[in-house]
Design a protein around this motif. Structure first.
Motif, PDB file in Angstrom:
ATOM      1  N   ILE A 107      -8.485  -8.205   1.362  1.00  0.00           N
ATOM      2  CA  ILE A 107      -8.744  -6.838   1.288  1.00  0.00           C
ATOM      3  C   ILE A 107      -8.109  -6.071   0.068  1.00  0.00           C
ATOM      4  CG2 ILE A 107      -8.186  -4.530   2.492  1.00  0.00           C
ATOM      5  CD1 ILE A 107      -8.122  -6.352   5.225  1.00  0.00           C
ATOM      6  N   ALA A 108      -7.126  -6.319  -0.502  1.00  0.00           N
ATOM      7  CA  ALA A 108      -6.707  -5.886  -1.446  1.00  0.00           C
ATOM      8  C   ALA A 108      -7.554  -6.104  -2.795  1.00  0.00           C
ATOM      9  CB  ALA A 108      -5.334  -6.551  -2.088  1.00  0.00           C
ATOM     10  N   ARG A 109      -8.378  -7.325  -2.724  1.00  0.00           N
ATOM     11  CA  ARG A 109      -9.296  -7.332  -4.073  1.00  0.00           C
ATOM     12  C   ARG A 109     -10.711  -6.567  -3.820  1.00  0.00           C
ATOM     13  NH1 ARG A 109      -8.342 -11.154  -7.575  1.00  0.00           N
ATOM     14  NH2 ARG A 109     -10.731 -11.364  -7.852  1.00  0.00           N
ATOM     15  N   GLN A 110     -10.596  -6.034  -2.697  1.00  0.00           N
ATOM     16  CA  GLN A 110     -11.924  -5.087  -2.342  1.00  0.00           C
ATOM     17  C   GLN A 110     -12.201  -3.780  -3.336  1.00  0.00           C
ATOM     18  OE1 GLN A 110     -14.493  -6.489  -0.339  1.00  0.00           O
ATOM     19  NE2 GLN A 110     -13.388  -8.141  -0.599  1.00  0.00           N
ATOM     20  N   GLU A 111     -13.124  -3.586  -4.207  1.00  0.00           N
ATOM     21  CA  GLU A 111     -12.986  -2.589  -4.853  1.00  0.00           C
ATOM     22  C   GLU A 111     -13.327  -1.183  -4.069  1.00  0.00           C
ATOM     23  OE1 GLU A 111     -15.613  -2.749  -8.209  1.00  0.00           O
ATOM     24  OE2 GLU A 111     -14.568  -4.875  -8.867  1.00  0.00           O
ATOM     25  N   ASP A 112     -14.232  -1.241  -3.234  1.00  0.00           N
ATOM     26  CA  ASP A 112     -14.583  -0.301  -2.313  1.00  0.00           C
ATOM     27  C   ASP A 112     -14.572  -0.483  -0.885  1.00  0.00           C
ATOM     28  OD1 ASP A 112     -15.350   2.186  -1.738  1.00  0.00           O
ATOM     29  OD2 ASP A 112     -17.582   1.871  -1.954  1.00  0.00           O
ATOM     30  N   LEU A 113     -13.530  -0.165  -0.214  1.00  0.00           N
ATOM     31  CA  LEU A 113     -13.433  -0.730   1.026  1.00  0.00           C
ATOM     32  C   LEU A 113     -13.722   0.329   1.950  1.00  0.00           C
ATOM     33  CD1 LEU A 113     -12.611  -3.361   2.606  1.00  0.00           C
ATOM     34  CD2 LEU A 113     -10.265  -1.954   2.858  1.00  0.00           C
ATOM     35  N   ALA A 114     -14.827   0.309   2.564  1.00  0.00           N
ATOM     36  CA  ALA A 114     -15.433   1.289   3.536  1.00  0.00           C
ATOM     37  C   ALA A 114     -14.593   1.204   4.854  1.00  0.00           C
ATOM     38  CB  ALA A 114     -16.987   1.021   3.859  1.00  0.00           C
TER      39      ALA A 114
END
Length: 90
Positions: free
Chosen positions: A22-29
């Protein structure tokens, strides 16, 4: 009790893997909690269309989170396999 400890360790590992993904997600909807007016109106075409878009968006967000969980489970299984198998050089 050893089984419970192993389960707790695995659950903690999965939790940590998922948080790292999750931390590696740029844009977490995030899912949209506010239901559109299409759910409460009595047959308005615009409302029904809005409701369909809302449901579709939330479905896509949920599928994204499910893929992150499946990835964390797969990574955990790979880590377990690495620990069980004797190291071999090819």
């Amino acid at each position: 009790m050893a089984g419970n400890d192993a389960q707790a360790e695995r659950r903690q590992r999965l939790h940590e893997l998922l948080l790292a993904l999750i931390a590696r997600q740029e844009d977490l909807a995030l899912m949209d909690a506010d239901a559109p007016s299409g759910f409460t109106s009595s047959g308005a075409v615009e409302g029904a269309s809005e409701a369909a878009r809302w449901l579709d968006r939330n479905r896509r967000v949920l599928q994204h989170y499910q893929s992150l969980v499946r990835t964390a489970v797969a990574l955990d299984a790979l880590l377990d396999a690495e620990q069980v198998l004797p190291s071999r050089e090819f």
